[in-house]
Design a protein around this motif. Structure first.
Motif, PDB file in Angstrom:
ATOM      1  N   ASP A  16     -15.496 -34.092   9.120  1.00 32.80           N
ATOM      2  CA  ASP A  16     -15.245 -35.427   8.597  1.00 32.80           C
ATOM      3  C   ASP A  16     -15.917 -35.661   7.243  1.00 32.80           C
ATOM      4  O   ASP A  16     -15.650 -36.679   6.587  1.00 32.80           O
ATOM      5  N   HIS A  17     -16.758 -34.733   6.827  1.00 30.39           N
ATOM      6  CA  HIS A  17     -17.466 -34.895   5.563  1.00 30.39           C
ATOM      7  C   HIS A  17     -16.492 -34.802   4.392  1.00 30.39           C
ATOM      8  O   HIS A  17     -15.524 -34.044   4.420  1.00 30.39           O
ATOM      9  N   LEU A  18     -16.756 -35.595   3.363  1.00 29.72           N
ATOM     10  CA  LEU A  18     -15.875 -35.597   2.188  1.00 29.72           C
ATOM     11  C   LEU A  18     -15.754 -34.224   1.542  1.00 29.72           C
ATOM     12  O   LEU A  18     -14.727 -33.904   0.932  1.00 29.72           O
ATOM     13  N   ALA A  19     -16.787 -33.402   1.655  1.00 32.28           N
ATOM     14  CA  ALA A  19     -16.781 -32.086   1.004  1.00 32.28           C
ATOM     15  C   ALA A  19     -16.246 -30.971   1.893  1.00 32.28           C
ATOM     16  O   ALA A  19     -16.150 -29.828   1.441  1.00 32.28           O
ATOM     17  N   SER A  20     -15.883 -31.267   3.135  1.00 35.99           N
ATOM     18  CA  SER A  20     -15.525 -30.185   4.058  1.00 35.99           C
ATOM     19  C   SER A  20     -14.286 -29.422   3.607  1.00 35.99           C
ATOM     20  O   SER A  20     -14.232 -28.186   3.715  1.00 35.99           O
ATOM     21  N   ASP A  21     -13.274 -30.121   3.097  1.00 39.86           N
ATOM     22  CA  ASP A  21     -12.067 -29.425   2.640  1.00 39.86           C
ATOM     23  C   ASP A  21     -12.389 -28.476   1.492  1.00 39.86           C
ATOM     24  O   ASP A  21     -11.866 -27.349   1.423  1.00 39.86           O
ATOM     25  N   ALA A  22     -13.254 -28.920   0.572  1.00 35.79           N
ATOM     26  CA  ALA A  22     -13.632 -28.069  -0.556  1.00 35.79           C
ATOM     27  C   ALA A  22     -14.414 -26.854  -0.083  1.00 35.79           C
ATOM     28  O   ALA A  22     -14.199 -25.731  -0.571  1.00 35.79           O
ATOM     29  N   VAL A  23     -15.307 -27.050   0.871  1.00 34.70           N
ATOM     30  CA  VAL A  23     -16.101 -25.943   1.401  1.00 34.70           C
ATOM     31  C   VAL A  23     -15.193 -24.912   2.078  1.00 34.70           C
ATOM     32  O   VAL A  23     -15.326 -23.702   1.873  1.00 34.70           O
ATOM     33  N   ILE A  24     -14.254 -25.379   2.881  1.00 33.39           N
ATOM     34  CA  ILE A  24     -13.328 -24.466   3.551  1.00 33.39           C
ATOM     35  C   ILE A  24     -12.463 -23.740   2.529  1.00 33.39           C
ATOM     36  O   ILE A  24     -12.201 -22.536   2.653  1.00 33.39           O
ATOM     37  N   ALA A  25     -12.028 -24.444   1.492  1.00 34.59           N
ATOM     38  CA  ALA A  25     -11.209 -23.811   0.460  1.00 34.59           C
ATOM     39  C   ALA A  25     -11.968 -22.686  -0.239  1.00 34.59           C
ATOM     40  O   ALA A  25     -11.405 -21.626  -0.521  1.00 34.59           O
ATOM     41  N   ILE A  26     -13.236 -22.903  -0.522  1.00 36.81           N
ATOM     42  CA  ILE A  26     -14.046 -21.852  -1.151  1.00 36.81           C
ATOM     43  C   ILE A  26     -14.183 -20.660  -0.204  1.00 36.81           C
ATOM     44  O   ILE A  26     -14.039 -19.501  -0.606  1.00 36.81           O
ATOM     45  N   ALA A  27     -14.437 -20.942   1.067  1.00 34.70           N
ATOM     46  CA  ALA A  27     -14.610 -19.863   2.036  1.00 34.70           C
ATOM     47  C   ALA A  27     -13.337 -19.046   2.215  1.00 34.70           C
ATOM     48  O   ALA A  27     -13.402 -17.856   2.552  1.00 34.70           O
ATOM     49  N   ARG A  28     -12.178 -19.644   1.963  1.00 36.76           N
ATOM     50  CA  ARG A  28     -10.895 -18.982   2.223  1.00 36.76           C
ATOM     51  C   ARG A  28     -10.207 -18.512   0.940  1.00 36.76           C
ATOM     52  O   ARG A  28      -8.986 -18.379   0.895  1.00 36.76           O
ATOM     53  N   GLN A  29     -10.986 -18.196  -0.079  1.00 36.70           N
ATOM     54  CA  GLN A  29     -10.389 -17.743  -1.337  1.00 36.70           C
ATOM     55  C   GLN A  29      -9.574 -16.458  -1.182  1.00 36.70           C
ATOM     56  O   GLN A  29      -8.549 -16.284  -1.847  1.00 36.70           O
ATOM     57  N   TRP A  30     -10.002 -15.565  -0.321  1.00 39.96           N
ATOM     58  CA  TRP A  30      -9.268 -14.316  -0.115  1.00 39.96           C
ATOM     59  C   TRP A  30      -7.863 -14.601   0.421  1.00 39.96           C
ATOM     60  O   TRP A  30      -6.865 -14.086  -0.099  1.00 39.96           O
ATOM     61  N   GLU A  31      -7.772 -15.437   1.444  1.00 38.24           N
ATOM     62  CA  GLU A  31      -6.463 -15.775   2.001  1.00 38.24           C
ATOM     63  C   GLU A  31      -5.594 -16.491   0.980  1.00 38.24           C
ATOM     64  O   GLU A  31      -4.375 -16.245   0.902  1.00 38.24           O
ATOM     65  N   THR A  32      -6.205 -17.370   0.191  1.00 40.19           N
ATOM     66  CA  THR A  32      -5.453 -18.081  -0.841  1.00 40.19           C
ATOM     67  C   THR A  32      -4.936 -17.123  -1.897  1.00 40.19           C
ATOM     68  O   THR A  32      -3.790 -17.232  -2.361  1.00 40.19           O
ATOM     69  N   LEU A  80     -28.733 -28.653   5.057  1.00 34.52           N
ATOM     70  CA  LEU A  80     -27.326 -29.031   5.035  1.00 34.52           C
ATOM     71  C   LEU A  80     -27.033 -30.155   6.031  1.00 34.52           C
ATOM     72  O   LEU A  80     -26.135 -30.975   5.804  1.00 34.52           O
ATOM     73  N   VAL A  81     -27.776 -30.193   7.123  1.00 41.56           N
ATOM     74  CA  VAL A  81     -27.670 -31.322   8.057  1.00 41.56           C
ATOM     75  C   VAL A  81     -28.089 -32.607   7.351  1.00 41.56           C
ATOM     76  O   VAL A  81     -27.443 -33.662   7.489  1.00 41.56           O
ATOM     77  N   GLU A  82     -29.165 -32.552   6.577  1.00 35.94           N
ATOM     78  CA  GLU A  82     -29.612 -33.736   5.841  1.00 35.94           C
ATOM     79  C   GLU A  82     -28.540 -34.222   4.868  1.00 35.94           C
ATOM     80  O   GLU A  82     -28.403 -35.430   4.637  1.00 35.94           O
ATOM     81  N   GLN A  83     -27.777 -33.279   4.304  1.00 37.55           N
ATOM     82  CA  GLN A  83     -26.709 -33.643   3.381  1.00 37.55           C
ATOM     83  C   GLN A  83     -25.440 -34.095   4.105  1.00 37.55           C
ATOM     84  O   GLN A  83     -24.513 -34.596   3.478  1.00 37.55           O
ATOM     85  N   GLY A  84     -25.398 -33.871   5.406  1.00 35.58           N
ATOM     86  CA  GLY A  84     -24.265 -34.338   6.204  1.00 35.58           C
ATOM     87  C   GLY A  84     -23.126 -33.363   6.323  1.00 35.58           C
ATOM     88  O   GLY A  84     -22.204 -33.592   7.125  1.00 35.58           O
ATOM     89  N   ILE A  85     -23.136 -32.259   5.580  1.00 35.58           N
ATOM     90  CA  ILE A  85     -22.010 -31.323   5.608  1.00 35.58           C
ATOM     91  C   ILE A  85     -22.041 -30.458   6.865  1.00 35.58           C
ATOM     92  O   ILE A  85     -21.022 -29.925   7.295  1.00 35.58           O
ATOM     93  N   VAL A  86     -23.211 -30.317   7.467  1.00 39.26           N
ATOM     94  CA  VAL A  86     -23.345 -29.594   8.741  1.00 39.26           C
ATOM     95  C   VAL A  86     -23.878 -30.570   9.775  1.00 39.26           C
ATOM     96  O   VAL A  86     -24.720 -31.419   9.469  1.00 39.26           O
TER      97      VAL A  86
END
Length: 206
Positions: free
Chosen positions: A76-92, A54-60
């Motif tokens: 700052d990664h372009l995918a970070s908002d999407a990753v956080i949104a997936i992780a927070r599906q319960w709250e959503t 994941l470091v190689e992909q830049g997301i970590v």
């Protein structure tokens, strides 16, 4: 879906378990050992390999520390908002339920999610159980229509069947000794109404 394993909607691999840990605490640094401990189902070596990929992909992002390396989500990664949104599906999910029921002309006196979803031990095919307390004095069909729409929307949001247990407030008072109400009091996650309502009605009964 399984709320305790939100990344299973896109991947069954260790990548999802690792991303869940770093996305749930995006400001925090974690060692690979800490990520493995929090994830609970993966070896430290497997987690370390995933983190490095994941470091190689830049997301970590990774930095050296006294124990070797530590890692965190790259916000700052372009995918970070999407990753956080997936992780927070319960709250959503809880937020959407709240917005939906509180938009009704006569909202529930109290509402909660209970069962395996609330306990965070779902199977992929588990039903999602909702508990709603209907205000007294409703005589038209609007309540039933609202519940049907809510179940349909919640099923579309998750892919799971959604089942609603509803009672009038007076009925709750009459059924306080039933196991299901005790379970809701113990495990339920409130979505609307006075946070202490159910405890006052059910918790005071012996």
């Amino acid at each position: 879906m399984q709320f305790q394993n939100p990344f299973a909607v896109i991947t069954p691999s260790a990548d999802g378990d690792v991303l869940q840990v770093v996305a749930r605490a995006p400001q925090a640094w974690h060692t690979s050992a800490a990520v493995a401990r929090i994830a609970g189902t993966r070896s430290q070596e497997g987690v370390r390999l995933v983190l490095n990929r994941l470091v190689e992909q830049g997301i970590v992002e990774r930095e050296a520390d006294t124990q070797g390396h530590r890692f965190r989500l790259n916000l700052d990664h372009l995918a970070s908002d999407a990753v956080i949104a997936i992780a927070r599906q319960w709250e959503t999910f809880l937020s959407r339920l709240t917005l939906e029921v509180e938009s009704w002309n006569r909202p529930p006196l109290y509402g909660a999610v209970f069962g395996s979803a609330a306990r965070q031990d779902m199977k992929a095919t588990s039903d999602i159980d909702l508990f709603l307390v209907r205000p007294e004095g409703l005589t038209d069909d609007s309540w039933f229509e609202n519940v049907t729409v809510l179940e349909h929307k919640a099923s579309r949001w998750t892919g799971n069947d959604v089942r609603t247990l509803w009672m009038d407030g007076s009925e709750v008072s009459e059924r306080v000794r039933e196991t299901v109400l005790r379970d809701i009091l113990r495990d339920g996650v409130r979505i609307t109404g006075d946070p202490l309502w159910l405890r006052r009605v059910v918790g005071g009964s012996r």
